[in-house]
Design a protein around this motif. Structure first.
Motif, PDB file in Angstrom:
ATOM      1  N   ARG A  94      -3.592   4.670  -2.209  1.00  0.00           N
ATOM      2  CA  ARG A  94      -4.869   4.801  -1.514  1.00  0.00           C
ATOM      3  C   ARG A  94      -4.901   6.169  -0.844  1.00  0.00           C
ATOM      4  N   SER A  95      -5.796   7.010  -1.278  1.00  0.00           N
ATOM      5  CA  SER A  95      -5.911   8.328  -0.664  1.00  0.00           C
ATOM      6  C   SER A  95      -7.358   8.770  -0.662  1.00  0.00           C
ATOM      7  N   SER A 150       0.336   6.409   0.941  1.00  0.00           N
ATOM      8  CA  SER A 150      -1.029   6.698   1.365  1.00  0.00           C
ATOM      9  C   SER A 150      -1.010   7.621   2.573  1.00  0.00           C
ATOM     10  N   TYR A 188      -0.707   8.226  -5.357  1.00  0.00           N
ATOM     11  CA  TYR A 188      -1.256   7.619  -4.156  1.00  0.00           C
ATOM     12  C   TYR A 188      -1.907   6.280  -4.497  1.00  0.00           C
ATOM     13  N   GLU A 238       0.874  -1.174   0.000  1.00  0.00           N
ATOM     14  CA  GLU A 238       0.000   0.000   0.000  1.00  0.00           C
ATOM     15  C   GLU A 238       0.911   1.224   0.000  1.00  0.00           C
ATOM     16  N   GLN A 247      -9.826   5.460  -4.686  1.00  0.00           N
ATOM     17  CA  GLN A 247      -8.686   5.791  -3.829  1.00  0.00           C
ATOM     18  C   GLN A 247      -7.351   5.824  -4.570  1.00  0.00           C
TER      19      GLN A 247
END
Length: 498
Positions: A274-275, A219, A272, A216, A381
């Motif tokens: 996941r953002s 983030s 990103y 990941e 995301q």
């Protein structure tokens, strides 16, 4: 036994804990024994006319109350703990066993529950970790029956997470799972739990060592959780190997953050994985809390607490972060305090499929991109193309790409290259979302976007754009229609002025 008090923390950690607790005090609902959603936000499940109460965040608040230990705090913490413990699922034959209601206002899961919609499996780790720290730090201040209930809840959470089998690629939850299993195994004399904790930890470490990155990647929210979990490893773990691994990975993660962080914009450059947002000064991000702890509030990428802000409930994690304390390498702290000069960054994230993150940071603008070899599907995301710039000393503008098919992109000095392959033919859409004050739609032409404080020159094989306002943002929609399978679509963006 540890019994850390607020006055023992350094001044910045104390400020973070005190201000977050004061904010949460205003959200406390004594009639419910839980925190109440701030700012009149209403729940998305069940009755829309009832403001939501928050179970996970109440666990963090209870920990903070025990840390502060002002008049009435311990009594309130006991009420909060007893209440949230009553909202755990105890259903050993169900996939949600050991997790918690997100709010008492949501309905019970149906006979065939859908993960994320009907329950959140990650509440096992989030709440379980908070309860484990409550016992490690403050067991002596709690009544015996509350301790017994917490222990029973931890057992259920661990049984549930073991049945789920959290994979190492789910970085933030896997890191917390390791701590939950190790601390539970040590407390309850369950060697098999400890063995599983060490196995999962070793897999996480081995994956991290290949490229010095987590799956990941980049983030702002989940890096905050990662840093919490790694700090738990190095601070509370009974395992020497976990303490050493947590310390080493924490330092390495901070070094990577420093490369992507722009202190003048108070934001992390993209891309990103996941953002939840594009400007950490407008929403609560876990990384923003850690930088607050490292630099003080004046330089922190975090909203002002005296006005509404997005994802506000994540501020409830602040007391845990303050208790853990930040260990930021000196060279990284310099990046968090002031912009350290123009630079390009290239990071290989994974080899199969190959994923590479690139960024370029200049004094007034920064660019981010990810080339995932066509493997990453669009999601809310995932942001593989990003631009941030200083509109003024106190204002940041941003651009991100929404796309209907996988795109691969590369960032270099003042340039972004974007490519998309139409695998099955048909139509493709590319929407550039732009946030900046006073955007003039007439100044947004197909080959040149004249924005406040920024000029972008565009060359593309797509047609458009169709410009429209969406609230406080502008969307530029480009399209490629009637494509044959295997046709490539490209964009070249050049920052001509910033």
């Amino acid at each position: 036994m540890p019994d850390t008090r607020l006055e023992q923390l350094d001044p910045v950690a104390r400020d973070l804990a005190e201000r977050s607790l004061h904010w949460m005090d205003r959200c406390w609902d004594p009639s419910a024994g839980l925190l109440r959603m701030p700012d009149g936000i209403f729940y998305t499940y069940g009755r829309l006319d009832v403001a939501v109460h928050l179970v996970r965040e109440t666990a963090w608040y209870a920990l903070g109350l025990l840390l502060r230990d002002a008049d009435g705090d311990v009594a309130r913490a006991r009420v909060a703990l007893d209440t949230l413990l009553s909202y755990q699922f105890d259903a050993s034959e169900r996939p949600y066993h050991g997790s918690w209601y997100r709010s008492p206002h949501e309905p019970a899961p149906p006979p065939d529950p859908v993960e994320w919609r009907d329950y959140d499996p990650n509440w096992r780790e989030f709440i379980g970790v908070a309860l484990a720290v409550v016992l490690l730090e403050y067991e002596a201040r709690l009544p015996e029956d509350t301790v017994d209930r917490i222990e029973a809840a931890l057992r259920r959470a661990i049984v549930g997470t073991l049945a789920r089998g959290v994979p190492a690629v789910y970085t933030n939850i896997a890191l917390m799972t390791v701590f939950l299993l190790q601390s539970g195994g040590a407390r309850f004399d369950e060697p098999n739990w400890q063995v599983e904790a060490e196995r999962l930890a070793d897999e996480l470490v081995q994956r991290f060592m290949v490229h010095g990155t987590f799956d990941e990647y980049n983030s702002p929210t989940y890096y905050g959780v990662d840093l919490c979990a790694l700090a738990l490893w190095r601070s509370y773990s009974a395992s020497p190997s976990l303490r050493a691994a947590g310390t080493a990975m924490e330092a390495a993660l901070w070094r990577d953050i420093g490369e992507f962080y722009h202190a003048d914009m108070r934001n992390l450059a993209g891309p990103y994985d996941r953002s939840y947002g594009m400007d950490m000064r407008s929403y609560a991000a876990g990384l923003g809390l850690w930088i607050w702890l490292s630099t003080g509030s004046a330089r922190a990428p975090f909203p002002e607490l005296d006005r509404p802000f997005e994802l506000a409930w994540d501020l409830a994690m602040a007391p845990l972060i303050a208790l853990l304390g930040a260990r930021v390498p000196g060279e990284v702290l310099a990046h968090l305090q002031a912009f350290q000069g123009e630079r390009g960054v290239v990071r290989e994230i994974a080899a199969a499929p190959r994923r590479v993150a690139t960024a370029w940071l200049g004094p007034q603008v920064m660019l981010g991109a990810q080339d995932a070899s066509g493997s990453r599907r669009p999601s809310e995301q995932f942001h593989p193309v990003t631009v941030h710039w200083l509109v003024a000393a106190d204002a940041v503008g941003w651009i991100r790409l929404r796309h209907s098919a996988p795109v691969d992109a590369w960032a270099e000095q003042r340039r972004l290259t974007i490519a998309c392959m139409s695998r099955d033919g048909g139509d493709l859409a590319f929407v550039f979302q732009i946030s900046a004050p006073d955007i003039d739609l007439a100044a947004l032409r197909p080959d040149r976007w004249e924005l406040p404080g920024l000029v972008v020159e565009v060359e593309t094989s797509a047609t458009g754009p169709l410009a429209a306002r969406d609230g406080d943002r502008v969307e530029l929609r480009y399209e490629a229609r009637g494509l044959a399978a295997g046709t490539a679509v490209h964009f070249h963006l050049r920052i001509a002025q910033a």
